[in-house]
Scaffold this motif. Structure first.
Motif, mmCIF file in Angstrom:
data_model
loop_
_atom_site.group_PDB
_atom_site.id
_atom_site.type_symbol
_atom_site.label_atom_id
_atom_site.label_comp_id
_atom_site.label_asym_id
_atom_site.label_seq_id
_atom_site.Cartn_x
_atom_site.Cartn_y
_atom_site.Cartn_z
ATOM 1 N N PHE A 1 0.831 -1.204 0.000
ATOM 2 C CA PHE A 1 0.000 0.000 0.000
ATOM 3 C C PHE A 1 0.868 1.257 0.000
ATOM 4 O O PHE A 1 0.706 2.134 -0.839
ATOM 5 C CB PHE A 1 -0.931 -0.003 1.220
ATOM 6 N N PHE A 2 1.793 1.362 0.952
ATOM 7 C CA PHE A 2 2.637 2.556 1.034
ATOM 8 C C PHE A 2 3.511 2.713 -0.202
ATOM 9 O O PHE A 2 3.735 3.830 -0.677
ATOM 10 C CB PHE A 2 3.463 2.562 2.327
ATOM 11 N N ALA A 3 4.006 1.618 -0.750
ATOM 12 C CA ALA A 3 4.806 1.683 -1.971
ATOM 13 C C ALA A 3 3.964 2.163 -3.148
ATOM 14 O O ALA A 3 4.397 3.017 -3.930
ATOM 15 C CB ALA A 3 5.411 0.311 -2.273
ATOM 16 N N ALA A 4 2.748 1.635 -3.281
ATOM 17 C CA ALA A 4 1.882 1.988 -4.403
ATOM 18 C C ALA A 4 1.397 3.431 -4.333
ATOM 19 O O ALA A 4 1.161 4.057 -5.367
ATOM 20 C CB ALA A 4 0.686 1.035 -4.463
ATOM 21 N N VAL A 5 1.259 3.955 -3.136
ATOM 22 C CA VAL A 5 0.782 5.330 -2.982
ATOM 23 C C VAL A 5 1.931 6.334 -3.042
ATOM 24 O O VAL A 5 1.831 7.369 -3.695
ATOM 25 C CB VAL A 5 -0.010 5.505 -1.659
ATOM 26 N N PHE A 6 3.060 6.032 -2.394
ATOM 27 C CA PHE A 6 4.126 7.021 -2.225
ATOM 28 C C PHE A 6 5.407 6.747 -2.997
ATOM 29 O O PHE A 6 6.329 7.551 -2.957
ATOM 30 C CB PHE A 6 4.445 7.181 -0.732
#
Length: 184
Positions: free
Chosen positions: A47-52
């Motif tokens: 999630f954090f990789a895909a968003v940021f």
């Protein structure tokens, strides 16, 4: 790849790493292969990789796994820390294509996200982790390749289900909030 890096990304690294560490002990063991389990923290990483993006994804994976190991297990198993970074960087590299922040995470984006996470997990867990286990810790090849294969399957299932849900929900909320304008 999004070239902007600022305070939001730094905060995301901190929150993502903290969530990853907290979720270290939330696992569903896979009893037929030792030290392998379904781990919801992988969905948080994705999630954090895909968003940021890749830097946030890499830091959350590397630092989150290393701190989680150190705090909960008393030592760091580096051959499994680096694959987490591989997954975070690879998934994050395509963050702009997923269009999560813009509210554009749709069926096509979800399919792309899942194809990339499957490939990233394959490289990380079928290649990187077992090879490092053998080179660094002199572990038996049959054991570490079995662990890697099971970790690969567990991670693609967790990320495919929970990660996709998190991204879909967040994208709907982020897309609506991006319509807000500052008043004069």
């Amino acid at each position: 790849m999004d070239k902007k890096f600022g305070i939001k990304e730094v905060v995301a690294m901190g929150i993502g790493t903290a969530l990853f560490v907290v979720l270290t002990n939330v696992q569903i063991p896979v009893f037929f292969v030792p030290n392998t389990s379904l781990q919801p923290r992988m969905a948080v990483l994705a999630f954090f990789a895909a968003v940021f993006g890749p830097i946030v994804g890499g830091v959350v994976g590397l630092l989150g796994h290393a701190l989680g190991d150190a705090l909960f297990y008393g030592g760091v198993w580096w051959s499994w820390v680096f694959p987490e970074g591989v997954v975070g960087i690879a998934v994050g590299f395509f963050a702009a294509k997923y269009a999560v922040k813009e509210g554009g995470f749709n069926t096509k984006s979800c399919i792309l996200f899942n194809v990339i996470q499957v490939v990233a997990n394959a490289v990380a867990w079928i290649v990187v982790a077992p090879v490092l286990d053998i080179l660094v810790y002199s572990e038996p090849a049959n054991k570490v390749f079995a662990q890697g294969a099971v970790a690969f399957v567990c991670n693609i299932v967790i990320i495919g289900i929970l990660g996709s849900i998190l991204l879909t929900v967040y994208s709907k909320v982020a897309g609506k909030s991006s319509d807000l304008k500052a008043e004069d």
